[in-house]
Every structure is written in structure tokens, then in C-alpha cells.
Design a protein around this motif. Structure first.
Motif, PDB file in Angstrom:
ATOM      1  N   VAL A  81      -3.935  -3.157  -8.761  1.00 21.59           N
ATOM      2  CA  VAL A  81      -2.744  -2.892  -7.964  1.00 21.59           C
ATOM      3  C   VAL A  81      -3.199  -2.297  -6.639  1.00 21.59           C
ATOM      4  N   VAL A  82      -2.395  -2.502  -5.598  1.00 22.02           N
ATOM      5  CA  VAL A  82      -2.692  -1.935  -4.284  1.00 22.02           C
ATOM      6  C   VAL A  82      -1.684  -0.829  -4.021  1.00 22.02           C
ATOM      7  N   MET A  83      -2.180   0.394  -3.876  1.00 21.13           N
ATOM      8  CA  MET A  83      -1.351   1.573  -3.652  1.00 21.13           C
ATOM      9  C   MET A  83      -1.436   1.980  -2.185  1.00 21.13           C
ATOM     10  N   THR A  84      -0.287   2.267  -1.568  1.00 20.03           N
ATOM     11  CA  THR A  84      -0.284   2.789  -0.204  1.00 20.03           C
ATOM     12  C   THR A  84       0.762   3.892  -0.099  1.00 20.03           C
ATOM     13  N   TYR A  85       0.300   5.077   0.272  1.00 26.32           N
ATOM     14  CA  TYR A  85       1.173   6.220   0.495  1.00 26.32           C
ATOM     15  C   TYR A  85       1.329   6.397   2.001  1.00 26.32           C
ATOM     16  N   PHE A  86       2.545   6.197   2.509  1.00 22.54           N
ATOM     17  CA  PHE A  86       2.857   6.400   3.921  1.00 22.54           C
ATOM     18  C   PHE A  86       3.355   7.819   4.126  1.00 22.54           C
ATOM     19  N   HIS A  87       2.682   8.574   4.979  1.00 22.24           N
ATOM     20  CA  HIS A  87       3.203   9.888   5.356  1.00 22.24           C
ATOM     21  C   HIS A  87       4.166   9.691   6.526  1.00 22.24           C
ATOM     22  N   ALA A  93       1.155   6.756  11.986  1.00 22.41           N
ATOM     23  CA  ALA A  93       1.189   7.754  10.924  1.00 22.41           C
ATOM     24  C   ALA A  93       0.029   7.538   9.957  1.00 22.41           C
ATOM     25  N   PRO A  94      -0.437   8.609   9.305  1.00 20.82           N
ATOM     26  CA  PRO A  94      -1.494   8.435   8.309  1.00 20.82           C
ATOM     27  C   PRO A  94      -0.972   7.788   7.035  1.00 20.82           C
ATOM     28  N   ALA A  95      -1.826   7.009   6.389  1.00 19.44           N
ATOM     29  CA  ALA A  95      -1.463   6.338   5.147  1.00 19.44           C
ATOM     30  C   ALA A  95      -2.698   6.259   4.264  1.00 19.44           C
ATOM     31  N   ALA A  96      -2.547   6.632   3.005  1.00 17.11           N
ATOM     32  CA  ALA A  96      -3.649   6.579   2.049  1.00 17.11           C
ATOM     33  C   ALA A  96      -3.545   5.303   1.238  1.00 17.11           C
ATOM     34  N   CYS A  97      -4.649   4.570   1.117  1.00 15.70           N
ATOM     35  CA  CYS A  97      -4.644   3.270   0.440  1.00 15.70           C
ATOM     36  C   CYS A  97      -5.710   3.217  -0.637  1.00 15.70           C
ATOM     37  N   LEU A  98      -5.409   2.459  -1.680  1.00 13.33           N
ATOM     38  CA  LEU A  98      -6.321   2.382  -2.810  1.00 13.33           C
ATOM     39  C   LEU A  98      -6.109   1.074  -3.560  1.00 13.33           C
ATOM     40  N   VAL A  99      -7.190   0.336  -3.778  1.00 12.23           N
ATOM     41  CA  VAL A  99      -7.187  -0.764  -4.747  1.00 12.23           C
ATOM     42  C   VAL A  99      -7.548  -0.139  -6.082  1.00 12.23           C
ATOM     43  N   TRP A 130      -8.164   6.547   3.958  1.00 16.40           N
ATOM     44  CA  TRP A 130      -7.093   7.034   4.826  1.00 16.40           C
ATOM     45  C   TRP A 130      -7.020   6.125   6.045  1.00 16.40           C
ATOM     46  N   CYS A 131      -5.861   5.531   6.242  1.00 23.26           N
ATOM     47  CA  CYS A 131      -5.653   4.533   7.281  1.00 23.26           C
ATOM     48  C   CYS A 131      -4.619   5.021   8.292  1.00 23.26           C
ATOM     49  N   VAL A 238      -1.447  -1.334   7.509  1.00 19.88           N
ATOM     50  CA  VAL A 238      -2.221  -0.166   7.934  1.00 19.88           C
ATOM     51  C   VAL A 238      -3.667  -0.605   8.117  1.00 19.88           C
ATOM     52  N   ALA A 239      -4.422   0.158   8.896  1.00 19.56           N
ATOM     53  CA  ALA A 239      -5.829  -0.178   9.139  1.00 19.56           C
ATOM     54  C   ALA A 239      -6.664   1.091   9.187  1.00 19.56           C
ATOM     55  N   ASN A 240      -7.898   0.962   8.743  1.00 13.88           N
ATOM     56  CA  ASN A 240      -8.877   2.045   8.807  1.00 13.88           C
ATOM     57  C   ASN A 240     -10.048   1.565   9.654  1.00 13.88           C
TER      58      ASN A 240
END
Length: 248
Positions: A81-87, A93-99, A130-131, A238-240
């Protein structure tokens, strides 16, 4: 920048906006494992970094409706699953992403009558990243569109980038999202496609992660551009941009 709260944040799971069913995000963590390399002639611990990892854990409300979170998470998928937390929901804005792998979906019925589910994910292959948001949360395009440029602060860098795409809905045949770059937000340096910065065409909900060459130069400004045959496409990008050499 002033201190901020977590109000108005979002959580996206593989092209599904789970934000309205999430009560709390309990952990957004990642980094290298710590390896003990303490020699016998040392009086204190010595450690070096090991493999990258990450996790995003959350508490969800019970929502069994079609389009709610329960039908999505109760399936306990074995695929990534691909998780993205948008602050927040703003450009830049910062966004944390995880496969990741979804580890569980554990229900708890409290003595006060509350019915919630605990979910945990663990990184698979890349670790937490963190993207920076290239869309203000979800963006809706009704035709091919050039998004607004986002300033990454300095540039260029020489270590490539990674990017994540969530597509929530497509009306029409398909939408293709790609990244473009410029040294000055297109004022004198025209926008050009980022080599390796194009996502696969999407025909419906889903999520993707892409990465450019590790030693690739990336300019200071980035934007998200859509093309394709569609009358509506709802998505988030989002991009890192790596500031140092990064290996996965």
C-alpha cells in the motif's frame, strides 16, 4: 515559520482519501536501523546506520459504508500500500510517504461505546520519505493543466528525486501526470520535463512511486502537469528532491 497544529491534515492510502475516517495518526516514523559496532576497547556504545525503514500508524473510526474505510482496510491486502500523510492542504506543505505492508486492522469496543480500529504499516523497500506537496491536497483537473510551481528553496541539486502520486477518480479514458522543472519558476528558464519524472497513465484510483536517476540534476522549482483524455481527474502529488546522495 511559526509553530503549527495538526488540524486540517489528510491521510491517503493507495488512492483512497481516508482522512474523514481517521481519528488520530499515532506514529509517523522512519530512518536507518541502528547497528551496534561497539569494540571491546571502547567504554561507550558505537553505532552506525543500517537499512532504512518506516511506519505510519493510525486509529480509524468504524465506517462500513460503501466508500468508507472499513471495506478498504478489512481486506488486509498482502500487496504493498502507498501511504501519504499531508500536513495541511497547501502547495509546498510537508508530506510523509511510505510504500508499506498493512500489518493489521484491530478493532476495539470501549466501555463507553466507542468502536475504533488500530492500523499499522511497515515500510517495504524504501523507508519513510518526507516530501513536499506539488498539489494543495487533492487537485481536480478538467483538462490537461500546468500546475503552479513550488519553490524547493535552493538549487539545483545533483542527487535525483522521488515522487508519489495518488489518483482518487478519473472520468474519461486516462490521465497522465508528470513533473516539470525550472530554475526560476518559468520566468526566464522555460519549464521542461523532469527526466524520469513521468507517472504511468491512470485510468482509475490507485497510487504510484517513481524515482529518477540517483545522480540526476534537479532544478529549484517543480510543478505537476496533467495530460490525457479525461473530463475530470482528482489526484495528489508530492516529491522529495534529495539534498544528499540517497540509496535505497
Amino acid at each position: 515559520m511559526a509553530k503549527q497544529s495538526g488540524l486540517g491534515d489528510h491521510l491517503y492510502i493507495s488512492g483512497f482519501d481516508a482522512s474523514g475516517d481517521i481519528g488520530a495518526v499515532g506514529r509517523i516514523g522512519g530512518g536507518p536501523a541502528v547497528l551496534d559496532v561497539t569494540a571491546i576497547n571502547k567504554a561507550a556504545m558505537e553505532r552506525i546506520g543500517g537499512q532504512r525503514d518506516g511506519g505510519i500508524d493510525y486509529t480509524a473510526f468504524f465506517n462500513p459504508d460503501v466508500g468508507g474505510i472499513h471495506p478498504k482496510l478489512s481486506a488486509l491486502p498482502t500487496s504493498d500500500v502507498v501511504m501519504t500523510y499531508f500536513h495541511g492542504a497547501a502547495l509546498g506543505a510537508p508530506a510523509a510517504c511510505l510504500v508499506a505492508k498493512q500489518l493489521n486492522y484491530d478493532g476495539t469496543r470501549g466501555d463507553d461505546g466507542a468502536f475504533t480500529f488500530a492500523g499499522a504499516t511497515q515500510g517495504n523497500g524504501y523507508g519513510l520519505e518526507w516530501c513536499t506537496a506539488l498539489t494543495a491536497g487533492q487537485r481536480t483537473d478538467t483538462a490537461g493543466t500546468n500546475g503552479a510551481g513550488v519553490d524547493f528553496g535552493t538549487g539545483p541539486t545533483s542527487f535525483g528525486l522521488q515522487a508519489y502520486l495518488h489518483v482518487f477518480a478519473v472520468t474519461g479514458t486516462s490521465v497522465t501526470v508528470k513533473l516539470q522543472e525550472s530554475s526560476d519558476n518559468g520566468v526566464g528558464d522555460a519549464w521542461t520535463d523532469v527526466a524520469g519524472g513521468g507517472f504511468a497513465a491512470a485510468t482509475g484510483p490507485g497510487a504510484q512511486r517513481i524515482a529518477t536517476a540517483a545522480g540526476q540534476t534537479v532544478e529549484r522549482y517543480l510543478r505537476a502537469v496533467t495530460t490525457g483524455t479525461f473530463t475530470s481527474a482528482v489526484f495528489a502529488v508530492v516529491a522529495n528532491r534529495n539534498e544528499v546522495e540517497t540509496r535505497f
